[in-house]
Enzyme design. Structure first.
Site, PDB file in Angstrom:
ATOM      1  N   SER A 191       0.836  -1.190   0.000  1.00  0.00           N
ATOM      2  CA  SER A 191       0.000   0.000   0.000  1.00  0.00           C
ATOM      3  C   SER A 191       0.871   1.240   0.000  1.00  0.00           C
ATOM      4  O   SER A 191       2.087   1.153   0.004  1.00  0.00           O
ATOM      5  CB  SER A 191      -0.914   0.012   1.221  1.00  0.00           C
ATOM      6  N   LYS A 192       0.213   2.376   0.015  1.00  0.00           N
ATOM      7  CA  LYS A 192       0.900   3.667  -0.090  1.00  0.00           C
ATOM      8  C   LYS A 192       2.100   3.777   0.857  1.00  0.00           C
ATOM      9  O   LYS A 192       3.130   4.329   0.516  1.00  0.00           O
ATOM     10  CB  LYS A 192      -0.067   4.808   0.250  1.00  0.00           C
ATOM     11  N   ARG A 193       1.932   3.274   2.057  1.00  0.00           N
ATOM     12  CA  ARG A 193       2.986   3.510   3.018  1.00  0.00           C
ATOM     13  C   ARG A 193       4.225   2.647   2.795  1.00  0.00           C
ATOM     14  O   ARG A 193       5.189   2.738   3.526  1.00  0.00           O
ATOM     15  CB  ARG A 193       2.459   3.312   4.432  1.00  0.00           C
ATOM     16  N   HIS A 194       4.205   1.822   1.772  1.00  0.00           N
ATOM     17  CA  HIS A 194       5.393   1.039   1.467  1.00  0.00           C
ATOM     18  C   HIS A 194       6.302   1.752   0.477  1.00  0.00           C
ATOM     19  O   HIS A 194       7.128   1.134  -0.179  1.00  0.00           O
ATOM     20  CB  HIS A 194       5.010  -0.330   0.895  1.00  0.00           C
ATOM     21  N   GLY A 195       6.115   3.058   0.389  1.00  0.00           N
ATOM     22  CA  GLY A 195       6.955   3.783  -0.546  1.00  0.00           C
ATOM     23  C   GLY A 195       6.529   3.484  -1.969  1.00  0.00           C
ATOM     24  O   GLY A 195       5.345   3.382  -2.249  1.00  0.00           O
TER      25      GLY A 195
END
Length: 471
Positions: A242-246
């Site tokens: 998701s987004k927070r995985h860069g």
RNA sequence: GGUCCCAUCGUCUAGUGGUUAGGACGCUGGCCUCUCACGCCGGUAACAUGGGUUCGAAUCCCAUUGGGAUCACCA
């Protein structure tokens, strides 16, 4: 080769609510590879029925990423929003045949049913209230599929094996909203039927939808496709990407300097294997890909491994093939390069020492910037008065060098080494700083060769002036 | 919580009843060497746990544990 009785038809159906991400790219790749391998067809379909979240920018971005990856499609892109009339036709059929019915329950009423079921410790489901009411189409009616109360629906999955779902677990789900638009499960099935899709490879988040979809196929007496549910791609913390995985969009990897072939190679190995083989050329992938060796467990995305593969692909490509991608990245640095022999020579010197095209562009910049900027510490350490005579000698000899070849250059320095008693390492670093401004670069001779006699001598002369001015 | 899926080195994986459990990435020791790399040689490290089945289980079955997915008038 016997002619295929029934050509394989696969599809990739992204919903345009964002960029093409790694997981989507992988499913697209699997479907594409399988179609190409079997000489079948690959269909692209845009599932844009969610008006609130779908954008045409996303459509463009997705198509662009697919093109960059070299995943081409034989049909489409079809847009579901342009196919409502087809869905409605089939919904009519379903109602006429008694497989579906109008329901006038409001969302609030349905919520209440769910709460009630939950309170009784049961699964929250629509309770079938309107099922036998024989309602007519009304202002706020939806259409629900009449699903069997008993028995099992068995998904014969090519990667997961057989999975049985109790029909009692499946409620009469909505196939058409009150505004007349088709719901996802119905639209997908109708599309797949009408587009002749017979092989569906998708993420295993869809596995639970599959029995519902199979019920629609049955209600329509349509041929069941082959299903294959591949596991999700997870981020480095084992959570779904998701987004927070860069970085997760394909476009970002392009910007980071990855080659489409490396990307494809990496992605396909995430969940598919061919013995011990790690490195695959594109054509090889088409030849060797199969459904039998798809893995069943989720995998984590590992940028280091992608990087390693990218560096291998960079080494295997010809300078000519690398030129255009490199020029794109050089432009990001404000350097205008041409796909000519100079740039190809530049590439050749950088191939073994570049893991990405961004690295290669960084390493190539000095070739194009005639006004060399010296790195402070490098200049302090190596551009010193004691090296002046060596630099002067090299200029003199290189200027008159004919022919200007690798061997001739080597001889020049061999001579200087003999005359001065210095080891090559002692001359190489100052020279390197003079030419590139830094202490890290390709090999001296190959570099001087690519740079050419004029630029080489003028850069050394500049370094000489620099040392003299400093003194 | 219900339903469903999954489980081999840190990571990606090979393995389909008998292997010193193999490869790759990473990490690491060395060689090569004009810097940085490339390359080469070596090392590190895994069958989640417990029961079965079997002469024999990483491989088959069950349970446990752990992870994940999904439960919409989203897709």
């Amino acid at each position: 080769m016997e002619p295929p009785i029934k050509p394989i038809v696969t599809r990739f159906p992204p919903s345009p609510t964002g960029y093409l991400h790694i997981g989507g790219a992988r499913t697209a790749l699997f479907n594409w590879l399988y179609a190409r391998k079997t000489k079948g067809r690959f269909v692209l379909r845009i599932e844009d029925t969610d008006a609130a979240r779908s954008t045409s920018e996303s459509v463009d971005a997705i198509l662009e990423s697919l093109e960059w990856l070299g995943i081409d499609w034989d049909e489409g892109p079809y847009f579901q929003t342009q196919r409502y009339h087809i869905y409605n036709e089939y919904i009519e059929k379903l109602i006429e045949s008694g497989h579906a019915y109008y329901c006038s329950c409001t969302p609030e009423e349905v919520d209440a049913m769910r709460e009630e079921a939950k309170a009784k410790g049961q699964k929250p489901m629509y309770n079938g209230k309107c099922r036998y009411l024989n309602l007519k189409k009304g202002d706020n009616t939806v259409v629900r599929l009449k699903t069997p109360d008993t028995g099992v629906t068995i998904v014969e999955d090519i990667v997961k094996g057989n999975t049985a779902f109790q029909n009692s677990e499946i409620d009469d789900f909505i196939v058409q909203r009150s505004d007349g638009s088709a719901m996802y499960n119905l639209a997908v099935v109708i599309d797949d039927i009408t587009m002749g899709i017979n092989t569906i490879i998708r993420g295993d988040d869809h596995l639970i939808n599959t029995p519902k979809q199979m019920l629609i196929y049955s209600a329509l007496s349509a041929n069941m496709p082959v299903f294959g549910h591949v596991p999700m791609v997870l981020g480095s913390d084992k959570a779904r990407l998701s987004k927070r995985h860069g970085a997760m969009s394909v476009g970002e990897y392009q910007k980071m300097g990855f080659l489409p072939d490396a990307m494809i190679n990496y992605l396909v190995r995430l969940g598919w294997s061919h013995g011990d083989q790690e490195f695959f050329e594109r054509a090889e992938l088409i030849e060797k890909f199969d459904l039998e060796h798809l893995g069943r467990s989720a995998s984590m995305f590992d940028t280091d491994k992608l990087m390693a593969l990218n560096s291998k692909h960079i080494q295997k490509k010809s300078p000519g093939e690398l030129a255009d991608p490199l020029i794109y990245h050089l432009k990001e640095l404000g350097i205008d390069a041409q796909n000519d022999t100079f740039t190809q020579g530049v590439i050749q010197t950088l191939q073994p020492r570049s893991k990405t095209l961004v690295e290669m562009a960084d390493g190539a910049a000095f070739y194009y910037k005639d006004d060399v900027e010296y790195d402070k510490t490098a200049a302090d350490k190596f551009l010193t008065p004691d090296i002046l005579s060596v630099l002067k000698k090299s200029v003199e000899r290189i200027e008159t060098l004919e022919p200007y070849t690798h061997e001739a250059l080597e001889n020049v320095f061999k001579l200087i080494m003999e005359e001065t008693g210095l080891k090559f390492g002692k001359l190489a670093q100052p020279l390197r700083v003079a030419i590139t401004g830094t202490t890290v670069s390709p090999g001296i001779f190959e570099m001087l060769l690519v740079l050419g006699k004029e630029k080489t001598t003028s850069r050394i002369k500049k370094a000489i002036r620099f040392i003299q001015d400093k003194a």
